[in-house]
Design an enzyme around this catalytic site. Structure first.
Site, PDB file in Angstrom:
ATOM      1  N   VAL A 461     -33.994 -55.176  89.605  1.00  0.00           N
ATOM      2  CA  VAL A 461     -35.433 -54.640  88.449  1.00  0.00           C
ATOM      3  C   VAL A 461     -36.134 -55.064  90.501  1.00  0.00           C
ATOM      4  CG1 VAL A 461     -36.981 -55.706  87.330  1.00  0.00           C
ATOM      5  CG2 VAL A 461     -34.556 -56.147  86.936  1.00  0.00           C
ATOM      6  N   GLU A 462     -37.116 -54.359  90.171  1.00  0.00           N
ATOM      7  CA  GLU A 462     -38.198 -54.039  91.059  1.00  0.00           C
ATOM      8  C   GLU A 462     -39.389 -54.992  90.793  1.00  0.00           C
ATOM      9  OE1 GLU A 462     -40.333 -50.401  91.959  1.00  0.00           O
ATOM     10  OE2 GLU A 462     -40.881 -50.515  94.152  1.00  0.00           O
ATOM     11  N   ILE A 463     -39.839 -56.150  91.277  1.00  0.00           N
ATOM     12  CA  ILE A 463     -40.689 -57.473  90.984  1.00  0.00           C
ATOM     13  C   ILE A 463     -41.905 -56.727  91.742  1.00  0.00           C
ATOM     14  CG2 ILE A 463     -41.810 -59.391  90.390  1.00  0.00           C
ATOM     15  CD1 ILE A 463     -39.107 -60.342  90.750  1.00  0.00           C
TER      16      ILE A 463
END
Ligand code: NAD
Length: 711
Positions: A461-463
């Protein structure tokens, strides 16, 4: 390190007990202590037999990867590994029976220690795993594993363990002959001791099978017809899968072939050389850095802002029950969190839940999940069209259509219901977070959580941190990502963020090559040979050429005069607007997708993109496909879109399957060395344009002889 005791009947117990860690690991310190204890036991006439055991909940987790990654002296490493072999042979031929009591997981070097014992008994521990994960980090089981395992279980059964790093449960380990016996949990030491007492009573010299007269390799050695066939097939499969990018499985095969063609001592000497070669190779160093230490750091949330209390999640809201929404809902439910799955109508929301039911149903059918467990997970997903149901959610994620107005609308509606401190996250793939946050009444609580498709499977997951996003929101969002078992990387807001931006360069470069007249089959083959999971043109079809076209148009509209037209824009426009070939979803893209067979390149491509006579070499194509990603990543670092190089590398490997042997787009620059990397980029920029121009950060590092990672 080790506890040593000798009982009244002359049985020494050597117990691994690595200080200050929950697991036993093998390194210079613990192996030194082990060597000393074993030599003492073998030399002491009062000791008649030996039991190996562990004071931890598992036996031994494996070798010390930090020590191997940091090793720079090949001769010293080779000498130390040869000493291990000598010690292990000393134990095997020492005349005293030695048994290992395996109370739990036994991996890598730990399994090799156990294999140099005459007898292995394991606890019937359902959590225990046995195997050799070395190959997954570019190494081989170099403390005798490549020699002892196939001599014990045969080459066929050894192959998946050694070459794929497959971990097996206790019953299978016993079935294939890796361990001799399985006993009740807690009875393993007594059982090991009992075997040692019986071996002493028998009066026979304890011997390993390979030291016994007339030993034959189970299933036949490399020179038998079966053995030859197995090795040939394994070699062919390996080349097909890895394009020779990964030396470890190849070296393992060589160890098995060469080592099993001779006696065990020569085999071990052969293994020591291949092992040293791998430990020194940049491939293992890249894989250990990114896949092990980088991933570990990301999963421990090393970059989580300090001072924010950890957030527990009990109820999360999901807006949009489409492909992404359903997948995110599955991941959330699997973590034991209730999830409200909202769409415009009850029917649309139910469709999202039905997707989850179908996926879990497949797991049940395959025997990987019980129906009961699937039902329990489904009970956590609450499909609805009513915003009031979001009440009590600690976090709401939107994955509605990629339209600003729709996203603004759902943000407002959700915020009207959820608590003031709740987080609102967008799963947008292209719209800047700071802009989307304008619709929010509390932009400090607004963040990007960019999942990858299929969301229930993809680990990253790219935050995305917007201008107004608070540290507390970031910290609490990281807690959610970990709670659902995924790996987070943190990036700052920018067009395409990090992953889409860099991944897009790979696809665009493939399209640029096509426009230049490079045959499409060569382009996609070069992508695979570079180590990418899919060629760039096939990938463009998957994400859809139409999307490439749309993003290009949007970027042009947003940037105006500053926009530099790319070859990919022209190719996408031609494919979409002129030829109506939108990609896989429309059944026609760079490839044709016949209903009755596998996809094949569209024969019409040659007419629209005629081949040049002077075709570049495959190496030149690979260089471009790989370095275009590295240079864009370096720009992301320079622009502070990325906060740390290791985030770039972990994100690339987990997000779009960037080849781990290169370490990552930054790991690859590190491998080339900064001066060489800059020189290559200069050459490429001169020939192919400014997209290859080395950013300042790289030039400065090259000039100062700096590196992204320690040498
Ligand atoms: P999708 O079309 O499969 O699903 C979108 C869902 O949102 C549909 O079920 C639709 O009915 C629903 N929806 C639309 N307007 C709504 C509203 N006002 N209120 C509630 N629900 C509404 O799309 P998707 O592929 O799941 O993508 C969703 C989002 O995720 C987009 O922003 C996309 O850019 C992003 N994303 C997609 C991918 C991907 O690979 N598909 C990857 C990362 C991010």
């Amino acid at each position: 390190m080790l506890n040593y005791s000798v009982d009244a009947e002359g049985i020494a117990t050597v117990e691994f007990d690595y200080p200050g860690k929950s697991q036993n690991i093998l390194n210079a310190g613990s192996m030194g202590a082990y060597a000393e204890a074993m030599q003492k036991a073998l030399a002491d006439p009062a000791v008649k037999g030996i039991v190996l055991a562990s004071a931890k909940k598992d036996f031994i987790a494996g070798g010390d990867l930090g020590e191997m990654a940091g090793c720079t002296d090949a001769a010293a490493f080779h000498a130390s590994i040869s000493n291990w072999h000598k010690l292990m042979r000393g134990i095997e031929l020492g005349g005293k029976p030695v048994a290992a009591a395996l109370n739990g997981t036994t991996l890598g070097g730990g399994m090799e220690v156990a294999l140099s014992c005459h007898y292995r008994v394991a606890a019937d521990n359902p959590k225990a795993r046995f195997g050799f994960p070395e190959v997954t980090l570019g190494l081989l089981p170099g403390a005798g594993g490549t020699q002892r395992v196939p001599r014990l279980v045969g080459m066929q059964a050894a192959a998946p363990l050694l070459m794929e790093g497959k971990r097996i449960k206790v019953a299978e380990a016993q079935k294939i002959g890796l361990i001799h016996a399985v006993v009740k949990v807690g009875a393993e030491r007594t059982a090991a001791r009992q075997w040692v007492l019986e071996a002493i009573a028998s009066g026979a010299k304890p011997l390993q099978p390979w030291d016994a007269k007339g030993f034959k390799i189970p299933g036949g050695g490399p020179a038998t017809p079966g053995g030859m066939q197995m090795l040939m097939a394994a070699n062919a499969m390996l080349r097909e899968k890895t394009y020779d990018n990964y030396p470890a499985p190849k070296h393992i095969l060589s160890c098995v072939y060469e080592g099993l063609s001779t006696n065990i001592d020569t085999g071990l000497a052969i293994e020591a050389r291949y092992f040293t070669n791998l430990v020194m190779s940049p491939v293992s160093k890249n894989m250990i850095r990114s896949l092990f230490f980088g991933m570990q750091e990301a999963n421990k949330l090393a970059s989580r802002p300090a001072g924010v209390p950890p957030q527990k999640y009990t109820k999360v809201g999901m807006l949009g029950a489409g492909m992404m929404g359903a997948g995110i809902a599955m991941s959330t439910a699997t973590a034991g969190i209730d999830i409200v799955l909202l769409d415009t109508t009850q029917e649309a929301a139910d469709k999202g839940k039905a997707y989850a039911a179908k996926q879990w149903g497949k797991q049940v059918a395959k025997g990987r999940m019980t129906q009961e467990a699937a039902d329990a997970l489904l009970a956590r997903i609450h499909p609805t069209a009513d915003y009031a149901d979001l009440k009590g959610c600690e976090l709401v994620i939107e994955a509605v259509f990629e339209k600003r107005e729709i996203k603004a609308d759902v943000t407002k509606k959700a915020e009207a219901v959820i608590a003031a401190e709740a987080i609102f996250a967008s799963n947008t793939s292209t719209l800047p977070i700071t802009g989307l946050a304008e619709a929010s009444a509390r932009p400090a609580n607004f963040i990007g959580l960019h999942f990858f498709s299929p969301a229930e499977k993809m680990p990253l997951v790219e935050i995305i941190v917007g201008k107004a996003t608070s540290d507390a929101t970031l910290a609490r969002s990281m807690d959610y990502v970990r709670a659902i078992g995924k790996t987070p990387i943190v990036v700052n807001d920018s067009r395409g963020f990090y992953t889409s931006r860099v991944f897009g360069t790979y696809v665009s470069e493939g399209m640029a090559l096509l426009e230049e007249g490079v045959p499409p089959a060569l382009i996609d083959k070069a992508g695979l040979m570079a180590g990418m999971p899919v060629g760039p043109l096939a990938l463009a079809d998957e994400v859809s050429i139409e999307l490439v076209h749309k993003i290009g148009q949007q970027t042009r509209a947003d940037l105006g005069a500053a926009y530099v037209e790319r070859a990919a824009d022209r190719v996408a426009a031609k494919m979409v607007a002129e030829l109506g070939r939108l990609g896989r979803k429309s059944g026609a893209g760079f490839y044709d997708y016949p209903a009755d067979g596998p996809k094949r390149l569209w024969p019409g491509l040659a007419g629209h993109f005629p081949a040049v006579a002077d075709v570049p070499s495959v190496e030149q194509i690979i260089e471009r496909l790989i370095l275009v990603q590295s240079v864009e990543t370096a720009r992301c670092l320079e622009e502070k879109v990325l906060r740390a190089p290791i985030d770039a590398d972990v994100g690339a490997i987990l997000g779009w399957g960037y080849p781990p042997f290169r370490g990552g787009p930054i790991g690859w620059l590190h491998t080339l060395g900064m001066p060489a990397a800059v020189a290559t980029l200069d050459r490429l920029a001169e020939r192919h344009g400014s997209r290859f121009a080395a950013p300042r950060i790289l030039r400065e590092m090259a000039a100062k002889e700096e590196r992204f990672y320690p040498a």
